[in-house]
Design an enzyme around this catalytic site. Structure first.
Site, PDB file in Angstrom:
ATOM      1  N   GLU A 127       6.110  23.208   3.774  1.00  0.00           N
ATOM      2  CA  GLU A 127       6.031  23.435   2.328  1.00  0.00           C
ATOM      3  C   GLU A 127       6.339  24.906   2.070  1.00  0.00           C
ATOM      4  OE1 GLU A 127       3.180  22.551  -1.533  1.00  0.00           O
ATOM      5  OE2 GLU A 127       2.264  22.636   0.444  1.00  0.00           O
ATOM      6  N   HIS A 193       7.402  23.243  -6.121  1.00  0.00           N
ATOM      7  CA  HIS A 193       7.212  24.618  -6.612  1.00  0.00           C
ATOM      8  C   HIS A 193       8.514  25.132  -7.232  1.00  0.00           C
ATOM      9  CE1 HIS A 193       3.137  25.142  -5.035  1.00  0.00           C
ATOM     10  NE2 HIS A 193       3.533  24.366  -4.048  1.00  0.00           N
ATOM     11  N   HIS A 214       3.993  16.666  -4.848  1.00  0.00           N
ATOM     12  CA  HIS A 214       2.861  16.732  -5.795  1.00  0.00           C
ATOM     13  C   HIS A 214       3.301  16.888  -7.268  1.00  0.00           C
ATOM     14  CE1 HIS A 214       3.409  21.049  -5.324  1.00  0.00           C
ATOM     15  NE2 HIS A 214       2.611  21.171  -4.265  1.00  0.00           N
ATOM     16  N   ASP A 276      -2.932  16.624  -0.107  1.00  0.00           N
ATOM     17  CA  ASP A 276      -2.662  18.063  -0.219  1.00  0.00           C
ATOM     18  C   ASP A 276      -3.927  18.841   0.152  1.00  0.00           C
ATOM     19  OD1 ASP A 276      -1.314  20.438  -0.606  1.00  0.00           O
ATOM     20  OD2 ASP A 276      -1.461  20.400  -2.794  1.00  0.00           O
TER      21      ASP A 276
END
Length: 386
Positions: A127, A193, A214, A276
């Site tokens: 990530e 992100h 997410h 997560d």
């Protein structure tokens, strides 16, 4: 070796209560009402038996982060999640200095070879660090940057067979070439992100990206640029039917009504439930650290979630997979669909023959009561009673 499981409510496309399940040599053999020869009998005593949960995105648990260093913290973090029904796991890294990232990849690779009562480690999920500074959330801004070909090619080379997926922001300079490099090496690209707009998401989609990390956390929504509205990553994920989205269904990151909206739009075949989770999963409230102990970001666990110290953002969750299923069921989704989002759909993303109670599928299963409290798991057909 044939194991017969009797007295279970089998969670399949529907709940099956009048049949027994037979396992052979680590695989599902058959679901039947007929009596067959067996070597071992397990009485489920009326509990639900479902496919084991598959967590595509977790940073740790039980006080351990998967970047702490060495194999033991990885295995102990995985063991915490096993007790909550996760039978397949993808240990996840954070944006960090590249030498630390490389060490973590090698540690996870070594953990993949370990024998014992641990979930199946299917590889690692990177990530970052190729993210938007505007959407960094709890990712350490010191390490966030645009993709560098020499850097990521070197990581992909040394992580071959270990790196399974890589989350990145598709609007960054060099992101298109990065996505293509992932596809060439059979690494799953995932959007995360990101401050991107529809054109950025569609560009990644056209290059093979079919996963969003997410949903709603650390990503753009509808914005106005010079007066004109643009779809963000959220709306683009809804618009493109074949995109699969992660949801952190801990009951904190997304409210129940938002979970229901995602479910209504995407359906259980396009949603993966992920924890997560950081090291605080399975741990009490109090101070904690997101990322490596030596240089991670300070955070605090309060009321079932991890925050940055100033409460400006979540610092990951402390959820376990059983909690994700429980949250969706409490929100009004049927148990079969909730389990599917925690098992069959993520297994499909990874290309694994797991996540379904069907002949020839891996016999990774979880036994739980009506409140989705885990009582035990089957790993490769071997029963572990909690």
């Amino acid at each position: 070796m044939i194991t017969k499981i009797t007295g279970a409510a089998l969670v399949m496309d529907e709940i099956v209560r009048d049949s027994d399940l037979y396992l052979k040599d680590g695989k599902v053999l058959v679901v039947t009402r007929n009596e067959l020869p067996f070597d071992e009998l397990v009485d489920a005593q009326g509990c639900f038996l479902s496919p084991g949960f598959v967590d595509l995105h977790t940073h740790g648990g039980g006080g351990h982060d998967f970047m702490d260093g060495g194999v033991e913290p990885i295995l102990e973090g995985c063991r915490t999640h096993l007790r909550h029904g996760t039978t397949t796991i993808l240990p996840t890294t954070l944006a960090s200095a590249i030498p630390a990232l490389k060490r973590s990849i090698l540690d996870i690779g070594a953990a993949m070879e370990a024998k014992g009562d641990y979930p199946h480690i299917a590889g690692t999920h990177l990530e970052g660090p190729y993210f938007s500074q505007n959407q960094s959330g709890a990712q350490d801004p010191r390490y966030i940057k645009a993709p560098k070909p020499k850097e990521y090619e070197e990581i992909l080379e040394m992580g071959e067979g270990i790196v399974k997926r890589w989350s990145y922001a598709p609007e960054l300079p060099g992101a298109e070439a990065f996505c293509e490099a992932l596809m060439r090496r059979n690494v799953i690209p995932s959007i995360a992100h990101s401050d991107g707009v529809y054109a950025d998401v569609k560009s990644a989609y056209d290059r093979g990206c079919r996963l969003v990390t997410h949903l709603y956390s650390g990503m753009s929504t509808i914005t106005r640029r010079r007066g004109f509205r643009s779809l963000g990553v959220v709306e683009s994920s809804f618009l493109l039917d074949n995109i699969i989205v992660e949801t952190i269904a801990d009951g904190m990151h997304l409210p129940p009504e938002l979970l229901l909206m995602i479910y209504k739009i995407k359906g259980p075949d396009r949603i993966c439930l992920v924890t997560d989770s950081m090291r605080g999963a399975g741990m009490p409230d109090g101070p904690s650290i997101l990322g490596r102990k030596e240089d991670g970001m300070a955070c605090v666990i309060e009321d079932g979630v991890a925050f940055l110290p100033d409460h400006s953002a979540f610092a990951g969750s402390i959820a376990t997979a059983d909690r994700l299923v429980r949250t969706f069921v409490k929100a009004g989704v049927g148990l079969c669909d909730a389990v599917k989002m925690a098992s069959a759909t993520p297994a499909k993303v990874l290309g694994l023959k797991k996540g379904r109670i069907e002949p020839e599928y891996d016999a990774d299963l979880v036994l739980f009561d009506k409140d989705i409290n885990v009582k035990g798991v089957f790993l490769n057909g071997r029963y572990l009673n909690f």
